[in-house]
Design a protein around this motif. Structure first.
Motif, PDB file in Angstrom:
ATOM      1  N   GLY A  51       3.297  64.479  68.011  1.00 58.95           N
ATOM      2  CA  GLY A  51       3.933  64.258  69.298  1.00 58.95           C
ATOM      3  C   GLY A  51       4.962  63.151  69.188  1.00 58.95           C
ATOM      4  O   GLY A  51       5.070  62.476  68.163  1.00 58.95           O
ATOM      5  N   ILE A  52       5.687  62.961  70.254  1.00 58.28           N
ATOM      6  CA  ILE A  52       6.770  61.969  70.257  1.00 58.28           C
ATOM      7  C   ILE A  52       6.234  60.565  69.986  1.00 58.28           C
ATOM      8  O   ILE A  52       6.865  59.788  69.270  1.00 58.28           O
ATOM      9  CB  ILE A  52       7.597  62.035  71.559  1.00 58.28           C
ATOM     10  CG1 ILE A  52       8.838  61.152  71.461  1.00 58.28           C
ATOM     11  CG2 ILE A  52       6.766  61.660  72.759  1.00 58.28           C
ATOM     12  CD1 ILE A  52       9.854  61.609  70.487  1.00 58.28           C
ATOM     13  N   LEU A  53       5.071  60.213  70.523  1.00 56.48           N
ATOM     14  CA  LEU A  53       4.525  58.865  70.293  1.00 56.48           C
ATOM     15  C   LEU A  53       4.180  58.660  68.818  1.00 56.48           C
ATOM     16  O   LEU A  53       4.400  57.578  68.276  1.00 56.48           O
ATOM     17  CB  LEU A  53       3.312  58.617  71.174  1.00 56.48           C
ATOM     18  CG  LEU A  53       3.614  58.486  72.659  1.00 56.48           C
ATOM     19  CD1 LEU A  53       2.331  58.298  73.450  1.00 56.48           C
ATOM     20  CD2 LEU A  53       4.577  57.347  72.929  1.00 56.48           C
ATOM     21  N   VAL A  58       6.457  56.359  62.890  1.00 57.83           N
ATOM     22  CA  VAL A  58       6.745  56.709  61.492  1.00 57.83           C
ATOM     23  C   VAL A  58       8.195  56.387  61.159  1.00 57.83           C
ATOM     24  O   VAL A  58       9.110  56.760  61.888  1.00 57.83           O
ATOM     25  CB  VAL A  58       6.480  58.212  61.248  1.00 57.83           C
ATOM     26  CG1 VAL A  58       6.820  58.601  59.821  1.00 57.83           C
ATOM     27  CG2 VAL A  58       5.040  58.555  61.564  1.00 57.83           C
ATOM     28  N   ALA A  59       8.406  55.707  60.051  1.00 56.71           N
ATOM     29  CA  ALA A  59       9.748  55.449  59.498  1.00 56.71           C
ATOM     30  C   ALA A  59      10.692  54.873  60.554  1.00 56.71           C
ATOM     31  O   ALA A  59      11.815  55.344  60.724  1.00 56.71           O
ATOM     32  CB  ALA A  59      10.327  56.711  58.873  1.00 56.71           C
ATOM     33  N   ASP A  60      10.240  53.863  61.244  1.00 59.42           N
ATOM     34  CA  ASP A  60      11.050  53.169  62.262  1.00 59.42           C
ATOM     35  C   ASP A  60      11.591  54.103  63.341  1.00 59.42           C
ATOM     36  O   ASP A  60      12.670  53.890  63.880  1.00 59.42           O
ATOM     37  CB  ASP A  60      12.215  52.416  61.613  1.00 59.42           C
ATOM     38  CG  ASP A  60      11.734  51.281  60.725  1.00 59.42           C
ATOM     39  OD1 ASP A  60      10.705  50.659  61.065  1.00 59.42           O
ATOM     40  OD2 ASP A  60      12.380  51.025  59.699  1.00 59.42           O
ATOM     41  N   GLY A  61      10.875  55.178  63.627  1.00 59.56           N
ATOM     42  CA  GLY A  61      11.254  56.068  64.717  1.00 59.56           C
ATOM     43  C   GLY A  61      12.377  57.035  64.406  1.00 59.56           C
ATOM     44  O   GLY A  61      12.862  57.731  65.299  1.00 59.56           O
ATOM     45  N   ILE A  62      12.790  57.139  63.149  1.00 61.64           N
ATOM     46  CA  ILE A  62      13.920  58.014  62.820  1.00 61.64           C
ATOM     47  C   ILE A  62      13.631  59.471  63.165  1.00 61.64           C
ATOM     48  O   ILE A  62      14.510  60.199  63.611  1.00 61.64           O
ATOM     49  CB  ILE A  62      14.345  57.859  61.340  1.00 61.64           C
ATOM     50  CG1 ILE A  62      15.705  58.521  61.121  1.00 61.64           C
ATOM     51  CG2 ILE A  62      13.313  58.418  60.394  1.00 61.64           C
ATOM     52  CD1 ILE A  62      16.358  58.152  59.810  1.00 61.64           C
ATOM     53  N   ILE A  85      18.263  60.315  56.952  1.00 63.58           N
ATOM     54  CA  ILE A  85      16.869  60.402  56.527  1.00 63.58           C
ATOM     55  C   ILE A  85      16.792  60.293  55.009  1.00 63.58           C
ATOM     56  O   ILE A  85      17.375  61.091  54.280  1.00 63.58           O
ATOM     57  CB  ILE A  85      16.236  61.715  57.020  1.00 63.58           C
ATOM     58  CG1 ILE A  85      16.247  61.737  58.546  1.00 63.58           C
ATOM     59  CG2 ILE A  85      14.816  61.857  56.482  1.00 63.58           C
ATOM     60  CD1 ILE A  85      15.802  63.040  59.144  1.00 63.58           C
ATOM     61  N   ARG A  86      16.085  59.274  54.560  1.00 62.28           N
ATOM     62  CA  ARG A  86      15.934  59.023  53.123  1.00 62.28           C
ATOM     63  C   ARG A  86      14.626  59.639  52.612  1.00 62.28           C
ATOM     64  O   ARG A  86      13.730  59.967  53.393  1.00 62.28           O
ATOM     65  CB  ARG A  86      15.905  57.519  52.866  1.00 62.28           C
ATOM     66  CG  ARG A  86      17.155  56.790  53.325  1.00 62.28           C
ATOM     67  CD  ARG A  86      17.027  55.293  53.071  1.00 62.28           C
ATOM     68  NE  ARG A  86      15.744  54.766  53.490  1.00 62.28           N
ATOM     69  CZ  ARG A  86      15.546  54.012  54.567  1.00 62.28           C
ATOM     70  NH1 ARG A  86      16.551  53.679  55.345  1.00 62.28           N
ATOM     71  NH2 ARG A  86      14.344  53.573  54.880  1.00 62.28           N
ATOM     72  N   ALA A  87      14.528  59.764  51.325  1.00 62.34           N
ATOM     73  CA  ALA A  87      13.308  60.293  50.709  1.00 62.34           C
ATOM     74  C   ALA A  87      12.097  59.439  51.085  1.00 62.34           C
ATOM     75  O   ALA A  87      11.011  59.969  51.333  1.00 62.34           O
ATOM     76  CB  ALA A  87      13.463  60.371  49.197  1.00 62.34           C
ATOM     77  N   SER A  88      12.276  58.130  51.154  1.00 64.04           N
ATOM     78  CA  SER A  88      11.151  57.259  51.526  1.00 64.04           C
ATOM     79  C   SER A  88      10.681  57.530  52.950  1.00 64.04           C
ATOM     80  O   SER A  88       9.492  57.424  53.251  1.00 64.04           O
ATOM     81  CB  SER A  88      11.532  55.786  51.353  1.00 64.04           C
ATOM     82  OG  SER A  88      12.625  55.457  52.185  1.00 64.04           O
ATOM     83  N   ASP A  89      11.621  57.906  53.846  1.00 58.03           N
ATOM     84  CA  ASP A  89      11.246  58.261  55.213  1.00 58.03           C
ATOM     85  C   ASP A  89      10.394  59.533  55.214  1.00 58.03           C
ATOM     86  O   ASP A  89       9.399  59.632  55.937  1.00 58.03           O
ATOM     87  CB  ASP A  89      12.486  58.494  56.083  1.00 58.03           C
ATOM     88  CG  ASP A  89      13.366  57.259  56.225  1.00 58.03           C
ATOM     89  OD1 ASP A  89      12.824  56.130  56.208  1.00 58.03           O
ATOM     90  OD2 ASP A  89      14.593  57.429  56.331  1.00 58.03           O
ATOM     91  N   VAL A  90      10.789  60.487  54.382  1.00 64.76           N
ATOM     92  CA  VAL A  90      10.044  61.745  54.289  1.00 64.76           C
ATOM     93  C   VAL A  90       8.657  61.481  53.707  1.00 64.76           C
ATOM     94  O   VAL A  90       7.662  62.044  54.175  1.00 64.76           O
ATOM     95  CB  VAL A  90      10.825  62.790  53.466  1.00 64.76           C
ATOM     96  CG1 VAL A  90       9.991  64.045  53.224  1.00 64.76           C
ATOM     97  CG2 VAL A  90      12.129  63.137  54.176  1.00 64.76           C
TER      98      VAL A  90
END
Length: 155
Positions: A51-53, A58-62, A85-90
């Motif tokens: 969900g949105i929350l 996750v990943a500073d809200g990106i 979106i970076r690999a670390s974000d994924v």
């Protein structure tokens, strides 16, 4: 004789934790190499159980911003929105999703067999890791999802 407590030693990660970390890193590596359309599809699959929350955390809200900009269409991400979106974000996203629904991440295997991705060594390694984990869960070996380990009913 006085008993002296030894300092606490860090616990070694469980088999499930190692699997989850390895798979998160492999998904992130695959994400870096696939075409934009496949990136959009992958993100749509990964975002589905959240969900949105959850996405804000996750990943500073990106991913929350991506979800909002797409009008909540999980496969309608704009290329411009995905460029940040970076690999670390994924990897962070996959780690979080595995806590909620390990089956969602295991479900990436169907997407990874598309003609656009066939032939990638990283995809092959990820598919192998996903299949091994799914097999261990089916036969009840260590490395099961944390929800099934706690006796939660299957959904």
């Amino acid at each position: 004789m006085d008993l002296i407590e030894s300092p606490a030693t860090p616990e070694t990660p469980s088999s499930a934790s190692r699997d989850n970390t390895e798979i998160a890193q492999l998904v992130a590596a695959v994400y870096e190499t696939i075409p934009p359309q496949e990136k959009s599809r992958m993100l749509g699959l990964l975002l589905r159980p959240l969900g949105i929350l959850s996405l804000v955390a996750v990943a500073d809200g990106i991913f929350a911003r991506l979800w909002i900009r797409s009008g909540q269409q999980l496969n309608a991400f704009h290329l411009d929105d995905m460029q940040g979106i970076r690999a670390s974000d994924v990897a962070d996203l996959v780690t979080f999703v595995q806590q909620v629904s390990v089956e969602t991440v295991d479900g990436l295997s169907a997407m990874l067999t598309s003609p656009a991705l066939v032939g990638s060594a990283t995809v092959a390694i990820l598919l192998g890791a996903l299949m091994q984990r799914a097999q261990r869960r089916r036969i009840g070996m260590p490395g099961r999802s944390r929800w099934s380990d706690r006796g939660a009913l299957p959904s």
